[in-house]
Design an enzyme around this catalytic site. Structure first.
Site, PDB file in Angstrom:
ATOM      1  CG  ASP A 317       2.408  -9.769  -0.676  1.00 15.71           C
ATOM      2  OD1 ASP A 317       3.576  -9.441  -0.978  1.00 15.71           O
ATOM      3  OD2 ASP A 317       2.150 -10.447   0.330  1.00 15.71           O
ATOM      4  CD  GLU A 318      -0.389  -9.419   3.144  1.00 14.97           C
ATOM      5  OE1 GLU A 318      -1.346 -10.134   3.499  1.00 14.97           O
ATOM      6  OE2 GLU A 318       0.739  -9.487   3.656  1.00 14.97           O
TER       7      GLU A 318
END
Lengths: 671, 671
Positions: A317-318
């Site tokens: 993620d991210e």
């Protein structure tokens, strides 16, 4: 009458009033509720400890689980500890067909039956894991009477709704010592959660020993990490309790600690120390160099060998990775491989990592971002984006678990989490697609967490979420959930959690005295602001001391639901409820002056002082409003109340009042 | 006025009132008090964490100790945790001449100097151990102000009065897990105790793994024992904190678990299971057979190798050994060796064990019974018989330590332990003889102890005893000790002890609710009966569940000393003190009805019900008596009071009221 109610009696009303609202006559204090339970006649009276029989299999794991369960019932029920060798006389038969899978998986048969009569208790299961669930149900059924303890006669047939029921603990941002992990595993087992998702690496720390790449911890952990022996200990501890351990190694983002240790793997910007700031960092692995994959292969080969589970979580993620848009070599690579943007490059990276994991006989798991058409259908997606995103994946053929509505750092009430369903009743998925929703996980992110307060941030709320993952979809009575949650919360203390104690310890430390009765009283009507509100208000990074009033108050304390229930009853002209409310407002109000005195003397509680002034104003409003509602009279001064309420609703001192919704309703009704 | 005092304010008076009675203007909250302390001008204001300098030695043990100390001060003083790598700006200089002895001994130089100015803190010591003591003093000096934390400017020159300052924990009768041991070691270090005496074997359990003789634990421990790796971990943990570990292997008596495992070593009667009953058993090793010494030699060779300390404790107490008087072979042996009685035979045994220990380069230590003229002067005697017995040994040339007045299971007030001196001021020993009194140890026997409540049985009382062993003999102000004890008790919680939390947890478990305010209030004015009283009243053996009200109340809670101080003041016509007493009686009285309701519903609290009725009668008497004393009027009904008091003085429900001495004085004065 009202004025003379004893404060403590009022507090006791939390339980009494709540039960008034419950619906059925047979109310076993079980959580999660079993899929099928029938009350029998009579009860098994516990006069001596258990005489255990294991007529079919009786391997070491089962025997140890039974010994632990017996010990807990002895402790709960004031029985002599004969279980160690000399057996008691209460028959407990645990009949298991086979120990179960060598490595527990999604297909493990977790079902069990439990029959309690006035003569004996009997658990039947196909596997040790099923039997362990039955033992937990049995423990929860132990009930006090003035004469002693007993287990009501029941017949239970039970199995979980979802096979994946997880708790994630982020040990990257703040490290959690092994005893913390182990007592949380015991608590998970008590409410039939079965996956411990161990978030082991983060920007702020790489928490697992690698013998091949020692700098990951010598440079990347501040000395706070798990040795490989400790990891094995935790995995064995979890397995003994029917819990799988899924490790997470975040890549290509959330890897600043990793890249601080091995900057040659980074795609550009390299941190010159461990990143202390939270949030999304720009640091990422370089997905264009073969050296990266050589490193990742060696590392995953070494570390995944410690985890027998079939799944390995790669985070994913991210990853804004601005370097991927500016580094000429990376730009050239994207062009050469026809990767139109960073997402495509990350998908390429994921495909490479997937190949590594596949060669290690592991299945890959990651957050929503890994779900791209390039990836085959045997990956599992953990959704922080929500049920819709998860359903979309399921339609595409991907299995997944839901996490978005269960973020414990959001500091939301258990009742909110409780009603969020991984497969909502109105889901338009086909039956086959629904099966791809394996369950859910509740994540405990650690920005605002330390080892002293973690238990109170996870528990007892996670027990309500565990019920969502286990019990039939139709089980949705929030009032009854809160009634049972108060009971299971005490049981969780008995398995070793500190969630009922840590707040008091912090109040003592801040007030520099053992005399915290009044601080405890005011704290009981406050709760922490959400993760987002705290992040906005207080600059918090990894080195911030988390030792303020906000860290002493609990998310969703009993006062929230109680004040809502009791206000509802008062609004229906229940005079007792109105009197209870009034007395509760008075009780808190009486505690405020001394609490203020203590706050004024404490460096950590200066910001609480204006909050206590507000609280006093609210208590006065509450008393007058409850009085007006009870009498049907018009409250004078009502015009000024709204401004006070509005002001009080704004987060301050990083805490919120738990009773504001209830008070607002009361004020609106006071006409 | 009195009637409107807030209960919590009254509780806060525990501290306020006590300080009224203190004597000097500069009152650092230190325990133990240093031998020399001078106040400087100003204070070191803590705005950021420490910048540590170690200009002379800086070995790993010292660095780790400083890191821990800095972390504790950061936590106490709301400072960012920069200590992990990025240093702060408050200068802390720790200047140590040499690390100290490879194996810490009685001759380790434990002295240190500490200088705090408004600019910096500086610790100077000859050894790491001295520096660690200095760090503990520094931590205790951290004081709150409304604006933040500071350390007052001081100059301290400090060294201990006695070199042997111990805590003994009996892990034989009930096992204590490693985390319990380790947090108690942290607490010991916090109050400068330096010997952890580990009572590892008992009739009820052999708690240390022997690889040569595995049955000692497979048969003799119920599975509750320390592995050799765990023992090494504890020894290292203790050494890192300047604490020696002296193991005790009880022989020839208190060895029923050992002989259950290896019955061929017994002199006669052999138990056919682990002995569950406490008290003195008849089981003993056979001192007449060479096989016994072969076994003991092998066992001690194996196990003492785990403990680097010079001393090994062989117990030696309470060996009636009736078999030694009836077994024909033993009778023949005694005759052949001219051993006139069992004492002589035990002395023979001790001589043989001494030879083994000497060959292992260990010094032998034991309870009073080992002190016989046959033994050479290099043994050390631990006296459970008292200072006179110890002095007698010192005159004979034996070194010894005092334990008799420090038995924590006696449940006596800290003030009583505090005034008992290993070398009383009126001792007639010569200077040379006095030197043979090495110090003392406070023993925590485990008949009525489990892992949940142990901390509250040891602490904070052991801190007062630690002061007796460390501070100058002239430090004997009991009121000031209690004032400082309340502060150090909070610090002990911050190092990880559960002594302030475990009682609440037990009340919740017994009452089956979180709402224990009233139970807490009544419990705060009760304490456990003594070991002897409990043993007489309740049949307790190793398998008894220790989960009653008596296990929830604390020895010597604050109410005891506070009620005595406040009564003394009231009798001197201090109207505020009388009003405080009255309000306190009322506060408790208000809690009784609900506490009774909860007790009536709890299987474990049935026996407390009549005690609460008594308590109510006493509170009424107290109110009337305080009123009469304040007004100088005659209290009506006084004639009946004495009977109530007499009845209340008898132990019941295994608890005593803490305020009875004070109330008796008040009643006597109410005329």
């Amino acid at each position: 009458m009202t004025k003379h109610l004893r404060p403590a009696l009022l507090l006791a009303c939390f339980a009494v009033t709540a039960s008034t609202f419950a619906q059925t006559s047979f109310q076993p204090n079980l959580m999660p509720l079993p899929s099928e339970i029938t009350q029998g006649s009579g009860a098994l009276v516990l006069k001596s400890t258990f005489k255990v029989e294991t007529p079919r299999t009786h391997d070491a794991r089962l025997e140890a689980a039974i010994a632990r369960a017996v010990r807990r019932m002895e402790t709960a029920a004031d029985l002599r500890h004969e279980g160690r060798g000399v057996f008691g006389t209460t028959p407990l038969v645990v009949s298991v067909a086979a120990p179960g899978q060598a490595v527990q998986s999604l297909t493990e048969d977790e079902s069990y039956s439990l029959t309690v009569t006035s003569e004996k208790a009997m658990i039947e299961a196909n596997t040790d894991v099923g039997a362990m669930h039955g033992l937990e149900t049995l423990i929860q059924l132990v009930q006090p009477t003035p004469q002693g303890y007993e287990i009501p006669a029941v017949t239970v047939h039970d199995s979980p709704r979802f096979p994946w029921r997880g708790l994630m603990i982020d040990c990257g941002r703040h490290f959690e010592p092994i005893p913390v992990i182990e007592r949380n595993i015991d608590a998970m087992a008590a409410v039939k959660l079965n996956v411990f998702h161990w978030h082991l690496t983060e920007d702020q720390g790489f928490r697992i020993e690698s013998k091949l790449f020692p700098k990951l911890t010598t440079k990347g952990s501040d000395g706070f990490f798990y040795t490989q022996d400790e990891v094995k200990e935790v995995v064995a501890y979890a397995r003994a309790r029917g819990i799988r351990v899924v490790p997470e190694f975040e890549m290509p983002g959330h890897s600043a600690a990793w890249l601080y240790a091995y900057p040659e793997l980074a795609s550009g910007t390299v941190p010159d120390e461990i990143r202390r700031e939270f949030g999304i960092s720009n640091t990422a692995l370089d997905p264009t160099r073969e050296e990266t994959y050589v490193f990742v292969r060696k590392l995953l080969t070494e570390l995944t060998a410690l985890f027998p589970d079939a799944y390995v979580h790669i985070g994913g993620d991210e990853t804004p990775a601005p370097d991927w848009k500016t580094n000429p070599r990376i730009l050239a690579f994207k062009k050469a491989h026809n990767l139109k943007d960073n997402d495509a490059l990350q998908a390429y990276f994921n495909t490479r990592v997937l190949a590594i994991l596949t060669s290690l006989h592991k299945r890959m798991m990651g957050w929503d971002e890994i779900l791209t058409p390039e990836l085959p259908k045997d990956i599992v997606v953990q959704s922080w984006r929500g049920a819709a995103s998860l359903a979309k994946g399921a339609r595409m053929g991907y299995e997944g678990i839901l996490s978005a509505p269960y973020y414990l750092d959001g500091m939301r009430p258990a009742g909110v989490h409780y009603l969020a369903d991984p497969v909502p009743a109105d889901s338009t998925l086909t039956a086959e697609e629904k099966k791809r929703i394996l369950g859910g996980e509740t994540p405990m992110w650690a920005e605002h967490l330390n080892e002293r307060d973690i238990d109170s941030r996870i528990w007892p709320r996670a027990a309500a979420i565990a019920e969502r993952f286990w019990s039939p979809q139709s089980v949705t009575d929030v009032d009854d959930m809160y009634r049972r949650l108060a009971v299971v919360s005490l049981e969780l203390e008995s398995v070793g959690l500190t969630h009922l104690q840590s707040g008091d310890a912090r109040l003592r430390a801040m007030a520099h005295t053992e005399q915290i009765d009044d601080l405890r009283t005011v704290a009981s009507a406050m709760e922490p602001v959400s993760f987002g509100e705290r992040s906005k208000t207080q600059h918090t990074d990894q080195l911030t001391a988390l030792d303020r009033f906000v860290d002493a108050v609990r998310p969703d304390p009993a006062s929230r639901h109680w004040s809502e229930l009791t206000t509802t009853a008062c609004l229906k002209k229940d005079a007792v409820a109105c009197a209870q409310l009034t007395a509760w407002f008075q009780q808190i109000d009486r505690a405020i002056p001394h609490a203020k005195e203590q706050a004024a003397a404490s460096p950590q509680m200066q910001d609480v002082l204006p909050r206590l002034d507000q609280m006093h104003a609210l208590m006065v409003i509450g008393e007058q409003a409850a009085d007006a509602v009870e009498k049907g009279s018009t409250a004078s001064g009502k015009a000024d109340w709204q401004a006070t309420l509005n002001e009080a609703k704004r987060p301050a001192a990083l805490v919120r009042f738990t009773f504001l919704d209830a008070l607002t309703k009361l004020v609106e009704a006071a006409k």
